[in-house]
Write an enzyme that holds these catalytic residues in place. Structure first.
Site, PDB file in Angstrom:
ATOM      1  CG  HIS A  74      -0.320   0.035   2.536  1.00  0.00           C
ATOM      2  ND1 HIS A  74       0.478  -0.960   3.026  1.00  0.00           N
ATOM      3  CD2 HIS A  74      -0.378   0.981   3.517  1.00  0.00           C
ATOM      4  CE1 HIS A  74       0.881  -0.658   4.251  1.00  0.00           C
ATOM      5  NE2 HIS A  74       0.384   0.529   4.563  1.00  0.00           N
ATOM      6  CG  HIS A 127      -0.185   4.302   4.761  1.00  0.00           C
ATOM      7  ND1 HIS A 127      -0.982   3.602   5.644  1.00  0.00           N
ATOM      8  CD2 HIS A 127      -0.958   5.336   4.310  1.00  0.00           C
ATOM      9  CE1 HIS A 127      -2.167   4.183   5.731  1.00  0.00           C
ATOM     10  NE2 HIS A 127      -2.182   5.221   4.930  1.00  0.00           N
ATOM     11  CG  ASP A 165       4.869   2.642   7.437  1.00  0.00           C
ATOM     12  OD1 ASP A 165       4.007   2.986   6.611  1.00  0.00           O
ATOM     13  OD2 ASP A 165       4.606   1.952   8.451  1.00  0.00           O
ATOM     14  CG  HIS A 166       4.183  -0.440   4.333  1.00  0.00           C
ATOM     15  ND1 HIS A 166       4.216  -1.781   4.633  1.00  0.00           N
ATOM     16  CD2 HIS A 166       3.754   0.180   5.466  1.00  0.00           C
ATOM     17  CE1 HIS A 166       3.821  -1.964   5.888  1.00  0.00           C
ATOM     18  NE2 HIS A 166       3.528  -0.791   6.407  1.00  0.00           N
ATOM     19  CG  HIS A 220      -4.028  -0.153   6.435  1.00  0.00           C
ATOM     20  ND1 HIS A 220      -4.046  -0.069   7.808  1.00  0.00           N
ATOM     21  CD2 HIS A 220      -2.958   0.595   6.032  1.00  0.00           C
ATOM     22  CE1 HIS A 220      -3.044   0.684   8.214  1.00  0.00           C
ATOM     23  NE2 HIS A 220      -2.377   1.102   7.159  1.00  0.00           N
ATOM     24  CG  ASP A 229       0.548  -1.777   7.737  1.00  0.00           C
ATOM     25  OD1 ASP A 229       1.459  -2.589   7.516  1.00  0.00           O
ATOM     26  OD2 ASP A 229       0.777  -0.606   8.057  1.00  0.00           O
ATOM     27  CG  HIS A 249       3.511  -3.029  10.772  1.00  0.00           C
ATOM     28  ND1 HIS A 249       2.586  -2.259  11.432  1.00  0.00           N
ATOM     29  CD2 HIS A 249       3.922  -2.300   9.716  1.00  0.00           C
ATOM     30  CE1 HIS A 249       2.419  -1.110  10.800  1.00  0.00           C
ATOM     31  NE2 HIS A 249       3.236  -1.106   9.752  1.00  0.00           N
TER      32      HIS A 249
END
Length: 301
Positions: free
Chosen positions: A60, A62, A64-65, A140, A210, A268
């Site tokens: 996805h 976001h 941090d990914h 998510h 996530d 995570h």
């Protein structure tokens, strides 16, 4: 099957922890799963060859990914890469990467192929003669997929002693490996299972991060050898999980138990906790085969 954890902590990078990124080696192929900040540094640190990465899967959008992806794409260019790169991720990932390349006037000298995902149902997104990859729709705050990697059944293995005992010529070996019976010159038919050994059981790996607790993914991951499932919170902050659409360690364990997986790997983690051992303790109350991911940790299955 080898899994190298490059990063497995939630939210922002720290001096001692990295956001999500991991490398799966399966059937002599290497797949990069998510690409948080610092991924290329971690690849170098753990001596993983950049040139072996041809397929990148982004769960996805976001930061941090996937915030490490623009830098990795650029580094491939600087290293003189000339083989094509495939990137699988949510709709919008092509626009995001291409905008940065455009503004920096630094287009790649290799072919960059995007496979943008929009389906909310599981779909096959990659297949070759050895491996398949399917999406696992997650729950998510933005459109998110997990990924299911599955080996295909290998050819049967020749029992050389048996084959030679019947005087079978080498030119028939491939047919035997493909499962065919053999008719000898005297008319006898030798069943294939007398000439071969069963191939190893195909292995499978499911990546789920996530996501909020989502038991309807259980049929998609039923019986997988290894499940990586996010476990952002402990029970002391369980009320935050539905609000942020994350999972607790106990919820991850509940998914693993319902799916009857071979092994659960937790990751995570929220960085608010002093020890990741607490996640394992809580998960073990529900499921008895629990391992902890940590940056730099390698799992062989």
């Amino acid at each position: 099957m080898k899994l190298t954890i490059l990063g497995c902590y939630a939210a922002t990078p720290r001096t001692m922890t990295n956001p999500t990124s991991q490398v799966l080696e399966i059937k002599n192929q290497m797949f990069l799963i998510d690409c948080g900040e610092g991924t290329q540094v971690q690849l170098r640190k753990h001596k993983i060859r950049f040139s072996k990465i041809n397929h990148i899967f982004i769960s996805h959008l976001h930061g941090d990914h996937f915030f490490g992806l623009p830098g990795l794409v650029s580094t491939f260019r600087l290293l003189g890469r000339d083989t094509e790169m495939h990137i699988y991720g949510p709709k919008g990932i092509e626009e995001a990467i291409n905008l940065l390349l455009k503004l920096g006037n630094s287009w790649t000298n290799y072919k960059l192929i995007f496979h943008e995902l929009t389906s909310k149902e599981s779909e096959l997104i990659y297949e070759d003669d050895k491996v398949t990859v399917k999406t696992i729709p997650l729950n998510h705050r933005v459109y998110t997929n997990g990924f299911l990697f599955q080996e295909k059944l290998s050819s049967r293995t020749l029992d050389i002693e048996a084959v030679e005992s019947y005087g079978i010529e080498v030119c028939y070996y491939q047919n035997i490996k493909n499962g065919r019976d053999i008719t000898l010159d005297d008319g006898r038919v030798i069943p294939n299972d007398e000439l071969t050994f069963d191939p190893p059981k195909p292995k499978s790996y499911a990546f789920c991060s996530d996501t909020a607790y989502k038991p309807d993914i259980v049929p998609l991951i039923k019986g997988v050898d290894v499940l990586y499932h996010e476990s952002t919170f402990l029970e002391t902050q369980a009320e935050l999980a539905p609000k942020t659409k994350h999972s607790t360690a106990k919820e991850a364990a509940a998914i693993a138990k319902q799916a009857n997986v071979g092994q659960l790997i937790l990751g995570h983690y929220s960085t608010r906790y002093k020890s990741i051992d607490l996640f394992k303790e809580e998960a073990l109350e529900v499921f008895d085969k629990v391992l902890l991911a940590d940056d730099g940790k390698v799992f062989n299955f």
